[in-house]
Scaffold this motif. Structure first.
Motif, PDB file in Angstrom:
ATOM      1  N   SER A 526      45.936  42.884  40.111  1.00  0.00           N
ATOM      2  CA  SER A 526      45.023  43.661  39.267  1.00  0.00           C
ATOM      3  C   SER A 526      44.183  42.704  38.432  1.00  0.00           C
ATOM      4  N   PRO A 527      42.990  43.125  38.021  1.00  0.00           N
ATOM      5  CA  PRO A 527      42.153  42.260  37.175  1.00  0.00           C
ATOM      6  C   PRO A 527      42.876  41.775  35.920  1.00  0.00           C
ATOM      7  N   ALA A 528      43.678  42.645  35.326  1.00  0.00           N
ATOM      8  CA  ALA A 528      44.393  42.264  34.097  1.00  0.00           C
ATOM      9  C   ALA A 528      45.407  41.152  34.388  1.00  0.00           C
ATOM     10  N   ASP A 529      46.129  41.286  35.507  1.00  0.00           N
ATOM     11  CA  ASP A 529      47.104  40.250  35.880  1.00  0.00           C
ATOM     12  C   ASP A 529      46.416  38.932  36.210  1.00  0.00           C
ATOM     13  N   LYS A 530      45.276  39.010  36.930  1.00  0.00           N
ATOM     14  CA  LYS A 530      44.522  37.784  37.237  1.00  0.00           C
ATOM     15  C   LYS A 530      44.098  37.090  35.955  1.00  0.00           C
ATOM     16  N   ALA A 531      43.551  37.878  35.025  1.00  0.00           N
ATOM     17  CA  ALA A 531      43.069  37.318  33.759  1.00  0.00           C
ATOM     18  C   ALA A 531      44.215  36.661  32.980  1.00  0.00           C
ATOM     19  N   ALA A 532      45.393  37.290  33.005  1.00  0.00           N
ATOM     20  CA  ALA A 532      46.539  36.747  32.272  1.00  0.00           C
ATOM     21  C   ALA A 532      46.980  35.410  32.860  1.00  0.00           C
ATOM     22  N   VAL A 533      47.027  35.338  34.190  1.00  0.00           N
ATOM     23  CA  VAL A 533      47.426  34.089  34.854  1.00  0.00           C
ATOM     24  C   VAL A 533      46.416  32.986  34.555  1.00  0.00           C
ATOM     25  N   MET A 534      45.112  33.292  34.687  1.00  0.00           N
ATOM     26  CA  MET A 534      44.078  32.291  34.438  1.00  0.00           C
ATOM     27  C   MET A 534      44.094  31.836  32.986  1.00  0.00           C
ATOM     28  N   ALA A 535      44.394  32.749  32.069  1.00  0.00           N
ATOM     29  CA  ALA A 535      44.449  32.384  30.649  1.00  0.00           C
ATOM     30  C   ALA A 535      45.584  31.383  30.403  1.00  0.00           C
ATOM     31  N   GLN A 536      46.740  31.629  31.049  1.00  0.00           N
ATOM     32  CA  GLN A 536      47.872  30.710  30.906  1.00  0.00           C
ATOM     33  C   GLN A 536      47.537  29.330  31.460  1.00  0.00           C
ATOM     34  N   PHE A 537      46.888  29.313  32.639  1.00  0.00           N
ATOM     35  CA  PHE A 537      46.548  28.036  33.266  1.00  0.00           C
ATOM     36  C   PHE A 537      45.481  27.308  32.452  1.00  0.00           C
ATOM     37  N   SER A 538      44.462  28.033  31.999  1.00  0.00           N
ATOM     38  CA  SER A 538      43.372  27.424  31.231  1.00  0.00           C
ATOM     39  C   SER A 538      43.864  26.832  29.923  1.00  0.00           C
ATOM     40  N   SER A 539      44.854  27.498  29.306  1.00  0.00           N
ATOM     41  CA  SER A 539      45.361  27.027  28.012  1.00  0.00           C
ATOM     42  C   SER A 539      46.366  25.892  28.155  1.00  0.00           C
ATOM     43  N   GLY A 540      46.796  25.594  29.387  1.00  0.00           N
ATOM     44  CA  GLY A 540      47.748  24.515  29.600  1.00  0.00           C
ATOM     45  C   GLY A 540      49.197  24.943  29.572  1.00  0.00           C
ATOM     46  N   GLN A 541      49.469  26.250  29.368  1.00  0.00           N
ATOM     47  CA  GLN A 541      50.862  26.729  29.370  1.00  0.00           C
ATOM     48  C   GLN A 541      51.469  26.679  30.772  1.00  0.00           C
ATOM     49  N   MET A 542      50.612  26.695  31.793  1.00  0.00           N
ATOM     50  CA  MET A 542      51.055  26.693  33.185  1.00  0.00           C
ATOM     51  C   MET A 542      50.606  25.377  33.828  1.00  0.00           C
ATOM     52  N   SER A 543      51.536  24.698  34.509  1.00  0.00           N
ATOM     53  CA  SER A 543      51.223  23.385  35.075  1.00  0.00           C
ATOM     54  C   SER A 543      50.698  23.454  36.503  1.00  0.00           C
ATOM     55  N   VAL A 544      51.233  24.381  37.292  1.00  0.00           N
ATOM     56  CA  VAL A 544      50.850  24.483  38.712  1.00  0.00           C
ATOM     57  C   VAL A 544      50.410  25.907  38.996  1.00  0.00           C
ATOM     58  N   LEU A 545      49.251  26.039  39.649  1.00  0.00           N
ATOM     59  CA  LEU A 545      48.746  27.362  40.018  1.00  0.00           C
ATOM     60  C   LEU A 545      48.613  27.443  41.532  1.00  0.00           C
ATOM     61  N   VAL A 546      49.439  28.302  42.139  1.00  0.00           N
ATOM     62  CA  VAL A 546      49.327  28.578  43.575  1.00  0.00           C
ATOM     63  C   VAL A 546      48.338  29.723  43.729  1.00  0.00           C
ATOM     64  N   ALA A 547      47.287  29.506  44.513  1.00  0.00           N
ATOM     65  CA  ALA A 547      46.221  30.502  44.568  1.00  0.00           C
ATOM     66  C   ALA A 547      45.625  30.592  45.964  1.00  0.00           C
ATOM     67  N   THR A 548      44.988  31.725  46.225  1.00  0.00           N
ATOM     68  CA  THR A 548      44.170  31.851  47.429  1.00  0.00           C
ATOM     69  C   THR A 548      42.758  31.441  47.053  1.00  0.00           C
ATOM     70  N   THR A 549      41.797  31.724  47.896  1.00  0.00           N
ATOM     71  CA  THR A 549      40.430  31.238  47.655  1.00  0.00           C
ATOM     72  C   THR A 549      39.707  32.017  46.561  1.00  0.00           C
ATOM     73  N   VAL A 550      40.425  32.869  45.810  1.00  0.00           N
ATOM     74  CA  VAL A 550      39.781  33.527  44.669  1.00  0.00           C
ATOM     75  C   VAL A 550      39.337  32.505  43.633  1.00  0.00           C
ATOM     76  N   ILE A 551      39.857  31.267  43.701  1.00  0.00           N
ATOM     77  CA  ILE A 551      39.444  30.234  42.747  1.00  0.00           C
ATOM     78  C   ILE A 551      38.311  29.387  43.297  1.00  0.00           C
ATOM     79  N   GLU A 552      37.720  29.797  44.407  1.00  0.00           N
ATOM     80  CA  GLU A 552      36.728  28.947  45.081  1.00  0.00           C
ATOM     81  C   GLU A 552      35.577  28.552  44.171  1.00  0.00           C
ATOM     82  N   VAL A 553      35.058  29.501  43.405  1.00  0.00           N
ATOM     83  CA  VAL A 553      33.909  29.188  42.556  1.00  0.00           C
ATOM     84  C   VAL A 553      34.153  29.672  41.131  1.00  0.00           C
ATOM     85  N   GLY A 554      33.558  28.973  40.193  1.00  0.00           N
ATOM     86  CA  GLY A 554      33.513  29.459  38.813  1.00  0.00           C
ATOM     87  C   GLY A 554      34.676  29.060  37.932  1.00  0.00           C
ATOM     88  N   VAL A 555      35.836  28.741  38.499  1.00  0.00           N
ATOM     89  CA  VAL A 555      37.005  28.433  37.686  1.00  0.00           C
ATOM     90  C   VAL A 555      36.843  27.027  37.097  1.00  0.00           C
TER      91      VAL A 555
END
Length: 691
Positions: A526-555
């Motif tokens: 869901s958009p809310a779950d995606k946003a929560a995961v990206m917020a954790q990764f962006s803030s440095g709380q998360m060290s490794v992000l396993v992702a599909t190509t949704v991170i291809e652009v803009g991240v």
């Protein structure tokens, strides 16, 4: 006067549709509808049925045509039923072997029958043979073909014999009169009619190599005609657009544009300043801007878009920014809010996930003009979305949108009899020859400089047998304070393709890297779950992000300095380059690891080699064009209809230059001829260029 025939009733129409044969339907699917379509459906190879080779002169593994008399024909069991036919001429004998056959074929090839046979000879311990050759019953007076036999691109439902007959009929009926005025066609090239007749029916003396590599003058004539039609179509679209009226948007001294420049936390590069000025000059004119802003990954296109939006909004008009994915749209949204909201601007957010009252509030803000900037996905172009005064439309990753979607955004200002200015952005740089053809109607601005502080990215390529070693490197990188992307191409298991899915990889890395925070991001969340995961990764709380190509652009996470792309052979070159661009955004030296599963195809080898050798987006784009060709490279600009069928943008650059120079002269001096040229070659495809 005879009254027109009534339209067929639905049942009759249905019956007529069903009456079409499979070959007719297959021809329509290939676009072979008009006589000119058939005339321009050219062979991809030829067979020589103009000569007879003595059986005794056959060479191993070489195609040939022989003629002889059947001396024996019988069915034998050799593990399976086989029809074996012994053919003889004055020089020797040949065995014809058929593993699939009908009783009628056995009867057709009875003893004493004269056959003309074409196939690939095999010469072994038991003599000469052909397996499943093409067979024709002849007599002493049956003439040989007078020209090489064409073999056309076809399908399973379209037999060559049927297609050859249809093409010959279309070629005979097609209007191939010369359209172009005297002196336009380069000297030394044949007429269009002679060129097509030659290519469909080459004489036995024809140089096959020149036909197959498309260097023959007949091929050159077709390529020139095609390139000229394409250039004429682009130029005509550009001139038609110049007659349209758009709002003149000028920045004011001390206005929003200057205020935004004053609050940005960084200095623009010289390249960014240059393209901003080019865009500002376009916006100030009362004709619609149609500009492509291209720049490599991380070159700073978003701030250029924000400054263009500031010019439009400062002039009292609205701006819309449309991105292909919600994650990318949200990245833009957050950056623009950070830059523009402190200046008093209202920004609306419209995507498919915004529902109910929140969505209605955004729609009302756009329709009333309260929202000066509207950011979103393709939801921005839905009928329910109305603008009070849309002056500028910005489309990011424009090649990911279809023609109809871009046209829909242009229609948003039609009620005022005005066209919005359009700025299209792409992080896939366009090679010069491609820009001269598919983007000949666009003004192109290029950011050819990266902002200071970006670290170089080293790219390493490993087989999947080194996967454990790569995981060890991740453990060391995380211990050193780095953040890591691990990209997987699929979300769930596919029976057709044996790939590790993101969920399994997440579970594996979570177990292997005990004590390390490992997140998961994929398109089905869901958009809310995606946003929560990206917020954790962006803030440095998360060290490794396993992702599909949704991170291809803009991240944009500056601390992420290691990226692992699993099954890299499954990705396109442009996509690999986009993914790699998610690292190297900070001061820390960055590494991109490409893991592949052997064996690699030639295309796969070329892609990974290019990635390892260069990080230059323009060089990547050039190699991508070489590997894929212009049709696939361009994505949906032509909505799947490739405009160049014969010309090669690399090899035929001189013809392209000539066509480009001649197009404005022809459009000015012989507009009727120019119109007929475009219609002959492009038909309705020319409409795609107006988007």
């Amino acid at each position: 006067m005879t009254a027109p025939a009534p339209a067929p009733a639905p049942a009759a129409a249905s019956t007529a549709a069903k009456a079409k044969s499979a070959p007719q339907k297959a021809m329509e699917k290939l676009g072979l509808v008009r006589d000119i379509d058939l005339a321009l459906h050219l062979p991809h190879r030829y067979e020589d049925e103009t000569r007879i080779t003595p059986i005794g002169a056959l060479r191993d593994n070489e195609p040939a045509q022989v003629e002889g008399v059947v001396v024996d024909c019988q069915v034998e069991m050799r593990g399976r039923r086989q029809l074996l036919v012994r053919l003889k001429d004055e020089s020797g004998s040949l065995l014809l072997r058929f593993l699939h056959f009908y009783p009628s074929q056995q009867k057709q090839m009875s003893a004493a029958t004269r056959l003309r046979v074409r196939g690939e000879a095999r010469i072994g311990f038991f003599g000469r043979e052909m397996v499943h050759p093409v067979v024709k019953v002849v007599d002493d007076t049956t003439p040989l073909a007078q020209s090489l036999t064409p073999v056309y691109p076809a399908s399973a439902q379209l037999p060559q014999a049927y297609l050859r007959k249809a093409v010959a009929s279309g070629l005979a009926r097609a209007d191939l009169r010369e359209i172009l005025p005297h002196g336009v066609v380069p000297p030394g090239l044949p007429s269009l009619k002679d060129a097509l007749n030659y290519l469909h029916h080459p004489p036995p003396s024809a140089q096959l190599a020149a036909l197959e590599d498309h260097s023959h003058p007949a091929w050159q004539r077709l390529k020139f005609e095609e390139l000229l039609a394409q250039q004429l179509s682009q130029l005509r679209a550009q001139r038609e657009r110049a007659l349209l009226v758009a709002p003149a948007l000028r920045g004011q001294p001390g206005g929003l544009h200057e205020r935004l420049l004053g609050v940005l936390p960084f200095q623009l590069t010289a390249a960014q300043q240059r393209v901003c000025e080019e865009i500002a000059q376009d916006l100030a004119r009362p004709q619609p801007m149609h500009r492509l802003l291209q720049g490599d990954v991380g070159s700073g296109k978003t701030v250029v878009a924000a400054l263009a939006a500031a010019v439009a909004i400062g002039a009292g008009w609205q701006c819309a920014l449309m991105a292909p994915t919600e994650i990318l749209a949200e990245q833009h949204f957050r950056k623009l809010i950070g830059w523009l909201e402190p200046l008093g601007l209202k920004i609306a957010w419209i995507t498919g996930s915004v529902k109910g009252k929140a969505r209605q509030a955004m729609l009302d803000a756009a329709a009333s003009g309260e929202a000066q900037l509207v950011v979103g996905t393709h939801a921005v172009i839905e009928d329910k979305v109305r603008f009070a005064k849309l002056g500028l439309a910005i489309i990011d990753e424009q090649h990911r949108f279809g023609v109809a979607q871009r046209l829909a955004l242009r229609q948003k200002l039609k009620a005022m009899d005005l066209e919005p200015h359009m700025l299209m952005m792409s992080a896939t740089p366009i090679p010069r020859t491609l820009a001269m053809t598919y983007f000949a109607d666009l003004d192109v601005s290029t950011i050819d400089e990266l902002p200071p502080g970006r670290s170089p990215i080293v790219t390493k390529v490993f087989t999947d047998s080194k996967r454990d070693d790569v995981i060890d490197k991740i453990r060391m990188a995380v211990a050193d304070g780095a953040q890591v992307y691990w990209v997987c191409p699929l979300v769930e298991e596919s029976e057709a393709i044996d790939l590790r899915n993101a969920t399994e990889t997440h579970e594996e890395l979570s177990a292997t890297l005990a004590g390390t925070s490992v997140g998961l991001l994929h398109g089905r969340m869901s958009p809310a779950d995606k946003a929560a995961v990206m917020a954790q990764f962006s803030s440095g709380q998360m060290s490794v992000l396993v992702a599909t190509t949704v991170i291809e652009v803009g991240v944009d996470v500056p601390n992420a300095s290691l990226m692992v792309i699993e099954h890299a052979e499954r990705f396109g070159l442009a996509q690999l380059h986009q993914l790699r661009g998610r690292v190297g955004r900070g001061a820390k030296a960055s590494v991109c690891v490409l893991i592949y599963t052997p064996p690699l195809s030639d295309t796969g080898k070329s892609r990974l080699k290019a990635m390892a050798e260069t990080t230059d987006g323009f060089e990547i784009a050039r190699r991508d064009l070489d590997i894929r060709g212009p049709g696939e490279f361009m994505g949906s600009r032509q909505s799947g209809a490739e405009l160049l069928r014969f010309a090669d943008l690399q090899e035929d650059a001189p013809l392209l230059v000539a066509a480009r120079a001649l197009a404005p002269q022809l459009l000015d001096r012989a507009p009727d001829a120019a119109h007929r040229q475009v219609t002959r070659w492009l038909g309705t495809k020319a409409e795609f260029l107006k988007a």
